[in-house]
Design a protein around this motif. Structure first.
Motif, PDB file in Angstrom:
ATOM      1  N   ASP A 123       0.254  10.574  24.360  1.00 21.63           N
ATOM      2  CA  ASP A 123       1.112  10.569  23.164  1.00 21.63           C
ATOM      3  C   ASP A 123       1.333   9.157  22.629  1.00 21.63           C
ATOM      4  O   ASP A 123       1.372   8.947  21.411  1.00 21.63           O
ATOM      5  N   ALA A 124       1.461   8.192  23.526  1.00 23.66           N
ATOM      6  CA  ALA A 124       1.700   6.807  23.090  1.00 23.66           C
ATOM      7  C   ALA A 124       0.482   6.252  22.355  1.00 23.66           C
ATOM      8  O   ALA A 124       0.620   5.507  21.374  1.00 23.66           O
ATOM      9  N   VAL A 125      -0.699   6.621  22.817  1.00 18.83           N
ATOM     10  CA  VAL A 125      -1.929   6.151  22.163  1.00 18.83           C
ATOM     11  C   VAL A 125      -2.037   6.759  20.759  1.00 18.83           C
ATOM     12  O   VAL A 125      -2.293   6.053  19.775  1.00 18.83           O
ATOM     13  N   VAL A 126      -1.802   8.056  20.669  1.00 16.27           N
ATOM     14  CA  VAL A 126      -1.853   8.709  19.348  1.00 16.27           C
ATOM     15  C   VAL A 126      -0.803   8.092  18.419  1.00 16.27           C
ATOM     16  O   VAL A 126      -1.087   7.794  17.252  1.00 16.27           O
ATOM     17  N   VAL A 136      -6.843   1.716  19.773  1.00 16.37           N
ATOM     18  CA  VAL A 136      -5.738   1.531  20.723  1.00 16.37           C
ATOM     19  C   VAL A 136      -6.231   1.811  22.142  1.00 16.37           C
ATOM     20  O   VAL A 136      -6.878   2.837  22.381  1.00 16.37           O
ATOM     21  N   VAL A 137      -5.927   0.907  23.070  1.00 16.39           N
ATOM     22  CA  VAL A 137      -6.271   1.150  24.472  1.00 16.39           C
ATOM     23  C   VAL A 137      -5.024   1.061  25.340  1.00 16.39           C
ATOM     24  O   VAL A 137      -4.224   0.143  25.179  1.00 16.39           O
ATOM     25  N   PRO A 138      -4.865   2.028  26.268  1.00 17.50           N
ATOM     26  CA  PRO A 138      -3.785   1.887  27.245  1.00 17.50           C
ATOM     27  C   PRO A 138      -4.282   0.972  28.361  1.00 17.50           C
ATOM     28  O   PRO A 138      -5.445   1.042  28.754  1.00 17.50           O
ATOM     29  N   THR A 175      -8.181   5.047  29.827  1.00 18.60           N
ATOM     30  CA  THR A 175      -8.328   5.989  28.712  1.00 18.60           C
ATOM     31  C   THR A 175      -7.184   6.993  28.839  1.00 18.60           C
ATOM     32  O   THR A 175      -6.589   7.099  29.915  1.00 18.60           O
ATOM     33  N   PRO A 176      -6.843   7.754  27.776  1.00 17.94           N
ATOM     34  CA  PRO A 176      -7.571   7.861  26.513  1.00 17.94           C
ATOM     35  C   PRO A 176      -7.406   6.638  25.626  1.00 17.94           C
ATOM     36  O   PRO A 176      -6.316   6.090  25.520  1.00 17.94           O
ATOM     37  N   GLN A 177      -8.525   6.241  24.997  1.00 14.54           N
ATOM     38  CA  GLN A 177      -8.469   5.240  23.946  1.00 14.54           C
ATOM     39  C   GLN A 177      -8.429   6.007  22.626  1.00 14.54           C
ATOM     40  O   GLN A 177      -9.049   7.060  22.502  1.00 14.54           O
ATOM     41  N   GLY A 178      -7.687   5.483  21.661  1.00 18.00           N
ATOM     42  CA  GLY A 178      -7.493   6.208  20.395  1.00 18.00           C
ATOM     43  C   GLY A 178      -8.035   5.415  19.218  1.00 18.00           C
ATOM     44  O   GLY A 178      -7.922   4.179  19.193  1.00 18.00           O
ATOM     45  N   PHE A 179      -8.603   6.124  18.249  1.00 14.61           N
ATOM     46  CA  PHE A 179      -9.260   5.475  17.107  1.00 14.61           C
ATOM     47  C   PHE A 179      -9.060   6.279  15.835  1.00 14.61           C
ATOM     48  O   PHE A 179      -8.944   7.517  15.879  1.00 14.61           O
ATOM     49  N   LEU A 180      -9.101   5.579  14.709  1.00 20.73           N
ATOM     50  CA  LEU A 180      -9.341   6.282  13.473  1.00 20.73           C
ATOM     51  C   LEU A 180     -10.750   6.848  13.596  1.00 20.73           C
ATOM     52  O   LEU A 180     -11.676   6.130  14.001  1.00 20.73           O
ATOM     53  N   ARG A 181     -10.929   8.105  13.282  1.00 21.89           N
ATOM     54  CA  ARG A 181     -12.236   8.740  13.463  1.00 21.89           C
ATOM     55  C   ARG A 181     -13.339   7.982  12.722  1.00 21.89           C
ATOM     56  O   ARG A 181     -14.438   7.772  13.264  1.00 21.89           O
ATOM     57  N   ASP A 182     -13.047   7.530  11.511  1.00 25.16           N
ATOM     58  CA  ASP A 182     -14.082   6.860  10.723  1.00 25.16           C
ATOM     59  C   ASP A 182     -14.502   5.534  11.363  1.00 25.16           C
ATOM     60  O   ASP A 182     -15.671   5.171  11.337  1.00 25.16           O
ATOM     61  N   VAL A 218      -5.734  -2.911  19.790  1.00 22.32           N
ATOM     62  CA  VAL A 218      -4.438  -3.266  20.374  1.00 22.32           C
ATOM     63  C   VAL A 218      -4.218  -2.485  21.669  1.00 22.32           C
ATOM     64  O   VAL A 218      -4.807  -1.427  21.885  1.00 22.32           O
ATOM     65  N   VAL A 219      -3.343  -3.046  22.509  1.00 21.09           N
ATOM     66  CA  VAL A 219      -3.056  -2.469  23.822  1.00 21.09           C
ATOM     67  C   VAL A 219      -1.650  -1.873  23.831  1.00 21.09           C
ATOM     68  O   VAL A 219      -0.713  -2.476  23.307  1.00 21.09           O
ATOM     69  N   VAL A 220      -1.520  -0.685  24.426  1.00 20.17           N
ATOM     70  CA  VAL A 220      -0.199  -0.107  24.705  1.00 20.17           C
ATOM     71  C   VAL A 220      -0.111   0.099  26.224  1.00 20.17           C
ATOM     72  O   VAL A 220      -1.148   0.088  26.906  1.00 20.17           O
ATOM     73  N   PRO A 221       1.090   0.268  26.762  1.00 25.60           N
ATOM     74  CA  PRO A 221       1.184   0.411  28.220  1.00 25.60           C
ATOM     75  C   PRO A 221       0.424   1.635  28.738  1.00 25.60           C
ATOM     76  O   PRO A 221       0.568   2.737  28.209  1.00 25.60           O
ATOM     77  N   GLY A 222      -0.397   1.432  29.751  1.00 23.37           N
ATOM     78  CA  GLY A 222      -1.052   2.539  30.442  1.00 23.37           C
ATOM     79  C   GLY A 222      -0.169   2.994  31.591  1.00 23.37           C
ATOM     80  O   GLY A 222       1.054   2.798  31.559  1.00 23.37           O
ATOM     81  N   HIS A 223      -0.782   3.585  32.615  1.00 20.54           N
ATOM     82  CA  HIS A 223       0.002   4.106  33.742  1.00 20.54           C
ATOM     83  C   HIS A 223      -0.852   4.024  34.997  1.00 20.54           C
ATOM     84  O   HIS A 223      -2.062   4.305  34.942  1.00 20.54           O
ATOM     85  N   GLU A 224      -0.225   3.682  36.118  1.00 20.06           N
ATOM     86  CA  GLU A 224      -1.025   3.543  37.341  1.00 20.06           C
ATOM     87  C   GLU A 224      -1.689   4.863  37.735  1.00 20.06           C
ATOM     88  O   GLU A 224      -2.734   4.854  38.391  1.00 20.06           O
ATOM     89  N   GLU A 225      -1.142   6.000  37.305  1.00 20.91           N
ATOM     90  CA  GLU A 225      -1.753   7.281  37.674  1.00 20.91           C
ATOM     91  C   GLU A 225      -2.933   7.648  36.765  1.00 20.91           C
ATOM     92  O   GLU A 225      -3.585   8.667  36.981  1.00 20.91           O
ATOM     93  N   ALA A 226      -3.191   6.809  35.764  1.00 19.74           N
ATOM     94  CA  ALA A 226      -4.358   7.040  34.891  1.00 19.74           C
ATOM     95  C   ALA A 226      -5.607   6.364  35.444  1.00 19.74           C
ATOM     96  O   ALA A 226      -6.588   6.196  34.736  1.00 19.74           O
TER      97      ALA A 226
END
Ligand code: CTP
Ligand code: MG
Length: 251
Positions: A123-126, A136-138, A175-182, A218-226
């Motif tokens: 959700d944070a990536v989206v 966006v990469v976690p 991951t998940p990494q998020g992108f504008l589709r285009d 840009v980077v957002v916080p990931g999680h150790e369980e990912a």
């Protein structure tokens, strides 16, 4: 953003063999708590309200098997497609992306080998893409100090250290990494054209392609369980995390 754009689609590259995990079934089909890694990974995405479609890039000789497997595990009413993956992760993502409608606004790319990513990370990536980022990469900070090395003088010999990047500026990306589709579509097409010209080797993450062609990641916080299940010890850790979740919330 229109209604189509508001719902994200996800590509799950799952066509790797998992050589570092050792002999056995393809990694995506190896079991964790009695359920294939791929099923965990797809469920983790499907848990997000933002995700409407999941496209799995399966081993080319295992498309029917993977489709049947996902069918038998159910997917919380999301659309699901299975396509044949390719010889590299990059190719598998490109083939998965080709199965996503062009009108889709946001695309996530999530490794089948990251079965335990919490939905909050998805959700944070989206949310970061919706807020205006094109890529966006976690990521998490590193526990170990990292050194850059040169090739050893003789095979198997000690490697000379070149330097030690400041750990505070380094991130391990997930991951998940998020992108504008285009954006994602464009960089994959450019990379394909370059490859045909004998250009750069394939990347191991999609954000790397955006960087290569001058986009902003840009980077957002990931999680150790990912974490990614890569070596045998990772499966032991994943089993332990899953057991802890099942004990604490009937996951
Ligand atoms: N992947 C893929 N197609 C490939 C290679 C990899 O879809 N040709 C996927 C894997 O299935 C995995 C993700 O990319 O979900 C991350 O790759 P990695 O962890 O390297 O998995 P493998 O390539 O399967 O493992 P190994 O490198 O140890 O063989
Ligand atoms: Mg690999």
């Amino acid at each position: 953003m229109n209604a189509t754009a508001a719902v994200a689609a996800a590509v799950v590259p799952a066509a790797g063999r998992g050589e570092r995990l050792g002999p056995g079934a393809p990694k995506a089909l190896r079991e964790l708590g009695g359920v294939p890694l791929l099923v965990h990974a797809v469920r983790a995405l499907a848990r997000s309200r933002a995700v409407g479609l999941v496209v799995v890039a399966a081993p080319p000789d295992g498309v029917a098997e993977v489709a049947a497997l996902l069918d038998s595990h159910g997917l919380d009413g999301k659309d699901l497609r299975v396509v044949a993956g390719g010889a590299t992760r990059q190719e598998s993502v490109r083939l998965g992306l080709a199965a996503i409608p062009a009108g889709t606004g946001i695309v996530l790319v999530h490794d089948a080998a990251r079965p335990l990513v919490p939905v909050d990370v998805v959700d944070a990536v989206v949310a970061a893409v919706r807020a205006g980022a094109e890529a966006v990469v976690p990521a998490v900070s590193l526990a170990d100090t990292v050194k850059r090395v040169a090739a050893a003088a003789a095979p198997g010999g000690p490697e000379p250290v070149l330097d030690t990047p400041d750990r505070a500026t380094l991130r391990a990306v997930q991951t998940p990494q998020g992108f504008l589709r285009d954006t994602l579509h464009e960089v994959h097409e450019k990379a394909l054209a370059e490859e045909a010209d004998g250009g750069l080797p394939p990347v191991t993450d999609d954000a790397g392609l955006v960087e290569r062609f001058g986009g902003q990641v840009v980077v957002v916080p990931g999680h150790e369980e990912a974490f990614k299940v890569t070596r045998p010890l990772d499966l032991v850790l994943a089993e332990a995390v899953l057991a802890r979740r099942r004990a604490s919330d009937g996951f």
